[in-house]
Design an enzyme around this catalytic site. Sequence first.
Site, short mmCIF file in Angstrom:
data_model
loop_
_atom_site.label_atom_id
_atom_site.label_comp_id
_atom_site.label_asym_id
_atom_site.label_seq_id
_atom_site.Cartn_x
_atom_site.Cartn_y
_atom_site.Cartn_z
N GLU A 1 -9.55 -10.82 -7.57
CA GLU A 1 -8.57 -9.73 -7.39
C GLU A 1 -7.38 -9.89 -8.35
O GLU A 1 -6.90 -8.90 -8.91
CB GLU A 1 -8.10 -9.70 -5.93
N ASN B 1 -1.93 0.52 6.95
CA ASN B 1 -1.72 -0.85 7.43
C ASN B 1 -0.94 -1.71 6.43
O ASN B 1 -1.03 -2.93 6.44
CB ASN B 1 -3.03 -1.51 7.89
N LYS C 1 0.82 -1.22 0.00
CA LYS C 1 0.00 0.00 0.00
C LYS C 1 0.86 1.28 0.00
O LYS C 1 2.07 1.23 0.27
CB LYS C 1 -0.93 -0.03 1.21
N HIS D 1 -2.35 -5.34 1.53
CA HIS D 1 -3.63 -6.03 1.32
C HIS D 1 -3.32 -7.50 1.06
O HIS D 1 -2.27 -7.83 0.50
CB HIS D 1 -4.36 -5.46 0.10
N TYR E 1 -12.38 -2.67 -3.87
CA TYR E 1 -12.91 -2.75 -2.50
C TYR E 1 -14.44 -2.69 -2.46
O TYR E 1 -15.01 -2.25 -1.47
CB TYR E 1 -12.33 -1.61 -1.66
O1 CDP Z 1 -7.42 -5.63 4.72
P1 CDP Z 1 -8.22 -6.61 5.53
O2 CDP Z 1 -8.81 -7.71 4.68
O3 CDP Z 1 -7.47 -7.14 6.72
O4 CDP Z 1 -9.44 -5.79 6.16
P2 CDP Z 1 -10.89 -5.43 5.60
O5 CDP Z 1 -11.85 -5.54 6.71
O6 CDP Z 1 -11.18 -6.19 4.34
O7 CDP Z 1 -10.77 -3.87 5.26
C1 CDP Z 1 -10.13 -3.43 4.06
C2 CDP Z 1 -9.28 -2.24 4.40
O8 CDP Z 1 -10.12 -1.15 4.80
C3 CDP Z 1 -8.32 -2.41 5.58
O9 CDP Z 1 -7.12 -3.06 5.20
C4 CDP Z 1 -8.08 -0.97 5.99
O10 CDP Z 1 -7.14 -0.35 5.09
C5 CDP Z 1 -9.44 -0.33 5.75
N1 CDP Z 1 -10.23 -0.26 6.99
C6 CDP Z 1 -10.32 0.97 7.66
O11 CDP Z 1 -9.76 1.96 7.19
N2 CDP Z 1 -11.04 1.05 8.84
C7 CDP Z 1 -11.67 -0.02 9.33
N3 CDP Z 1 -12.36 0.09 10.47
C8 CDP Z 1 -11.58 -1.26 8.67
C9 CDP Z 1 -10.86 -1.35 7.50
MG MG Z 2 -10.30 -7.72 3.27
#
Ligand code: CDP
Ligand code: MG
Length: 141
Positions: free
Chosen positions: A129, A115, A11, A118, A51
Amino acid sequence: MNIERTLSIIKPDVTKKNQIGEIINVFEKRGLSIVGMKMIRLTPQLAETFYQEHNTKSFFKGMTEFMCSSPVVVICLKGENAIKLNREIMGATDPQEAKVGTIRRTYGESIDNANAVHGSDSPQAAEREIKLFFQEEEIFF
Ligand code: CDP
Ligand code: MG
């Protein structure tokens, strides 16, 4: 053997800090092979499509804007149980909650917009994806 492909994205927070190589090093050291890779700048449309499952969430706008804020590196990883292994190597979504030694714990700063990486979370997600970013002939081995 259950050889899988999965999609990783390094990222913008990492690309801005000159740490692309460190992340790639972690994947290779942990047994994941890089079989496709490109550096791109996401368009808002591509970030929103990528997303799409999150398009009703409060963080969607800020997160997709962040993903377009600097170039990213999209990587097709391959290996034994690559999807689950990559999720383990990445650590929890929130770097503060991620286990010591995971990429997000080491290189991430916060859940919103820093973070680090991805990773696809299921075989269906991985297939969708990878197809968003790679033609089949751009994946090797
Ligand atoms: O990336 P991951 O699959 O672990 O998490 P996700 O629940 O699929 O969320 C996608 C991305 O959205 C995360 O990696 C974060 O960058 C963002 N996110 C956020 O900004 N705030 C949250 N409360 C949850 C996710
Ligand atoms: Mg995810």
